[in-house]
Write a protein that holds these residues in place. Sequence first.
Motif, PDB file in Angstrom:
ATOM      1  N   ASN A 117      16.685  -6.115  -5.173  1.00 16.59           N
ATOM      2  CA  ASN A 117      18.042  -6.399  -4.655  1.00 16.59           C
ATOM      3  C   ASN A 117      17.945  -6.650  -3.082  1.00 16.59           C
ATOM      4  N   PRO A 118      18.868  -7.264  -2.559  1.00 18.57           N
ATOM      5  CA  PRO A 118      18.792  -7.512  -1.024  1.00 18.57           C
ATOM      6  C   PRO A 118      18.836  -6.005  -0.207  1.00 18.57           C
ATOM      7  N   ILE A 119      17.829  -5.740   0.396  1.00 19.67           N
ATOM      8  CA  ILE A 119      17.574  -4.454   1.046  1.00 19.67           C
ATOM      9  C   ILE A 119      16.697  -4.875   2.284  1.00 19.67           C
ATOM     10  N   PRO A 120      16.884  -3.972   3.285  1.00 16.86           N
ATOM     11  CA  PRO A 120      15.942  -4.120   4.386  1.00 16.86           C
ATOM     12  C   PRO A 120      14.349  -4.257   3.895  1.00 16.86           C
ATOM     13  N   PHE A 121      13.724  -4.844   4.522  1.00 18.39           N
ATOM     14  CA  PHE A 121      12.269  -5.085   4.095  1.00 18.39           C
ATOM     15  C   PHE A 121      11.531  -3.889   4.339  1.00 18.39           C
ATOM     16  N   SER A 122      11.811  -3.298   5.324  1.00 20.60           N
ATOM     17  CA  SER A 122      11.188  -1.780   5.658  1.00 20.60           C
ATOM     18  C   SER A 122      11.287  -1.055   4.599  1.00 20.60           C
ATOM     19  N   LEU A 123      12.339  -0.923   3.620  1.00 23.26           N
ATOM     20  CA  LEU A 123      12.280  -0.049   2.564  1.00 23.26           C
ATOM     21  C   LEU A 123      11.384  -0.163   1.475  1.00 23.26           C
ATOM     22  N   LEU A 124      11.310  -1.635   1.193  1.00 21.98           N
ATOM     23  CA  LEU A 124      10.136  -1.867   0.196  1.00 21.98           C
ATOM     24  C   LEU A 124       8.763  -1.557   0.834  1.00 21.98           C
ATOM     25  N   LYS A 125       8.572  -1.777   2.250  1.00 24.60           N
ATOM     26  CA  LYS A 125       7.397  -1.611   2.919  1.00 24.60           C
ATOM     27  C   LYS A 125       7.038  -0.111   2.678  1.00 24.60           C
ATOM     28  N   ASN A 126       8.064   0.753   3.079  1.00 25.17           N
ATOM     29  CA  ASN A 126       7.623   2.069   3.048  1.00 25.17           C
ATOM     30  C   ASN A 126       7.404   2.820   1.429  1.00 25.17           C
ATOM     31  N   HIS A 127       8.032   2.221   0.565  1.00 26.53           N
ATOM     32  CA  HIS A 127       7.761   2.313  -0.727  1.00 26.53           C
ATOM     33  C   HIS A 127       6.568   2.000  -1.154  1.00 26.53           C
ATOM     34  N   LEU A 128       5.849   0.777  -0.855  1.00 28.24           N
ATOM     35  CA  LEU A 128       4.673   0.383  -1.001  1.00 28.24           C
ATOM     36  C   LEU A 128       3.818   1.420  -0.514  1.00 28.24           C
ATOM     37  N   ARG A 129       4.048   1.587   0.542  1.00 33.42           N
ATOM     38  CA  ARG A 129       3.133   2.467   1.293  1.00 33.42           C
ATOM     39  C   ARG A 129       2.881   3.926   0.699  1.00 33.42           C
ATOM     40  N   ARG A 130       3.942   4.618   0.258  1.00 30.22           N
ATOM     41  CA  ARG A 130       4.084   5.695  -0.859  1.00 30.22           C
ATOM     42  C   ARG A 130       3.207   5.420  -1.962  1.00 30.22           C
ATOM     43  N   MET A 131       3.439   4.194  -2.545  1.00 27.63           N
ATOM     44  CA  MET A 131       2.705   3.993  -3.826  1.00 27.63           C
ATOM     45  C   MET A 131       1.215   3.934  -3.860  1.00 27.63           C
ATOM     46  N   ARG A 132       0.611   3.942  -2.670  1.00 29.11           N
ATOM     47  CA  ARG A 132      -0.863   3.810  -2.389  1.00 29.11           C
ATOM     48  C   ARG A 132      -1.513   5.257  -3.025  1.00 29.11           C
ATOM     49  N   GLN A 133      -0.748   6.389  -2.908  1.00 28.97           N
ATOM     50  CA  GLN A 133      -1.350   7.430  -3.331  1.00 28.97           C
ATOM     51  C   GLN A 133      -0.443   8.051  -4.650  1.00 28.97           C
ATOM     52  N   LEU A 134      -1.025   8.810  -5.552  1.00 32.42           N
ATOM     53  CA  LEU A 134      -0.553   9.448  -6.671  1.00 32.42           C
ATOM     54  C   LEU A 134      -1.046  10.758  -6.643  1.00 32.42           C
ATOM     55  N   GLN A 135      -0.356  11.708  -7.317  1.00 32.10           N
ATOM     56  CA  GLN A 135      -0.703  13.024  -7.420  1.00 32.10           C
ATOM     57  C   GLN A 135      -1.281  13.119  -8.791  1.00 32.10           C
ATOM     58  N   ASP A 136      -2.443  13.762  -8.847  1.00 27.40           N
ATOM     59  CA  ASP A 136      -3.164  14.234  -9.853  1.00 27.40           C
ATOM     60  C   ASP A 136      -2.668  15.501 -10.523  1.00 27.40           C
ATOM     61  N   GLU A 137      -3.017  15.781 -11.703  1.00 32.13           N
ATOM     62  CA  GLU A 137      -2.478  16.940 -12.679  1.00 32.13           C
ATOM     63  C   GLU A 137      -2.574  18.243 -11.824  1.00 32.13           C
ATOM     64  N   LEU A 138      -3.355  18.181 -10.659  1.00 28.86           N
ATOM     65  CA  LEU A 138      -3.473  19.377  -9.891  1.00 28.86           C
ATOM     66  C   LEU A 138      -2.776  19.346  -8.768  1.00 28.86           C
ATOM     67  N   GLY A 139      -1.798  18.468  -8.433  1.00 32.66           N
ATOM     68  CA  GLY A 139      -1.103  18.273  -7.411  1.00 32.66           C
ATOM     69  C   GLY A 139      -1.812  17.515  -6.067  1.00 32.66           C
ATOM     70  N   CYS A 140      -2.843  17.225  -6.166  1.00 33.42           N
ATOM     71  CA  CYS A 140      -3.744  16.691  -4.989  1.00 33.42           C
ATOM     72  C   CYS A 140      -3.344  15.327  -4.809  1.00 33.42           C
ATOM     73  N   ASN A 141      -3.220  14.765  -3.700  1.00 32.22           N
ATOM     74  CA  ASN A 141      -2.935  13.245  -3.469  1.00 32.22           C
ATOM     75  C   ASN A 141      -4.265  12.559  -3.680  1.00 32.22           C
ATOM     76  N   ARG A 142      -4.338  11.616  -4.441  1.00 33.39           N
ATOM     77  CA  ARG A 142      -5.575  10.356  -4.700  1.00 33.39           C
ATOM     78  C   ARG A 142      -5.144   9.069  -4.300  1.00 33.39           C
ATOM     79  N   VAL A 143      -6.301   8.404  -3.770  1.00 35.84           N
ATOM     80  CA  VAL A 143      -5.822   7.019  -3.695  1.00 35.84           C
ATOM     81  C   VAL A 143      -6.287   6.346  -5.016  1.00 35.84           C
TER      82      VAL A 143
END
Length: 152
Positions: free
Chosen positions: A70-96
Motif C-alpha cells: 500500500n502507499p508507504i514511504p519507500f524507505s519502509l519497504l527498503k528497511n524491511h527487505l534489508r531485515r529479510m536478508r537474515q533469518l534466525q535459525d532454531e538456535l536463535g543465530c542470524n543466518r544469511v
Amino acid sequence: MQSVYGVAPSDLISQGPALVEFPAFLGRTVGGAIPIDCNVSVVKLADAGLINNKLWAWKPVERGYVVSVNPIPFSLLKNHLRRMRQLQDELGCNRVWPWFDPRYLKIALNTLNGSDLSNLFGPIQSFGFAVGEQVELYVMQGDQLQIKQVPA
C-alpha cells in the motif's frame, strides 16, 4: 492503489533504474548454483506487473519476485527487505539466506506461521512469483496465507 516493485539479482535487471541495490551481505558470493549472497536490486514496476510477468524487468522471471505494498514511504519497504536478508535459525543465530530466490522464499512462506509469517510480510501486501505464464500471489488474509493464481 498498491505500488509494485521487483526484487531480483542485479545482474538480471534489464531495464529501469534500480531504486536501491543491496550489495552482497558478506561482500562475496557464497554457495554453489544458488548463491546465498549476491547483489540484489529493487525496481519500480508498472502496477500491471502484479498480474503480468511479461512486464517484469528481468529474465528469466523465475529468479526474482514482485512485492506489492500500500502507499508507504519507500524507505519502509527498503528497511524491511534489508531485515529479510537474515533469518534466525532454531538456535536463535542470524543466518544469511537466499532471500531473493523465489524457491527459498516460497519455502519460508509455506513453513512459517503466526507472528513469524507476519514479520516476513511486514508492510508487504503480497509476494508474486512467476509460474509459467501466470503469476502466483501469496497474500495474508487475517492470519492465514492465501495462494492465488493470476492468469496472464
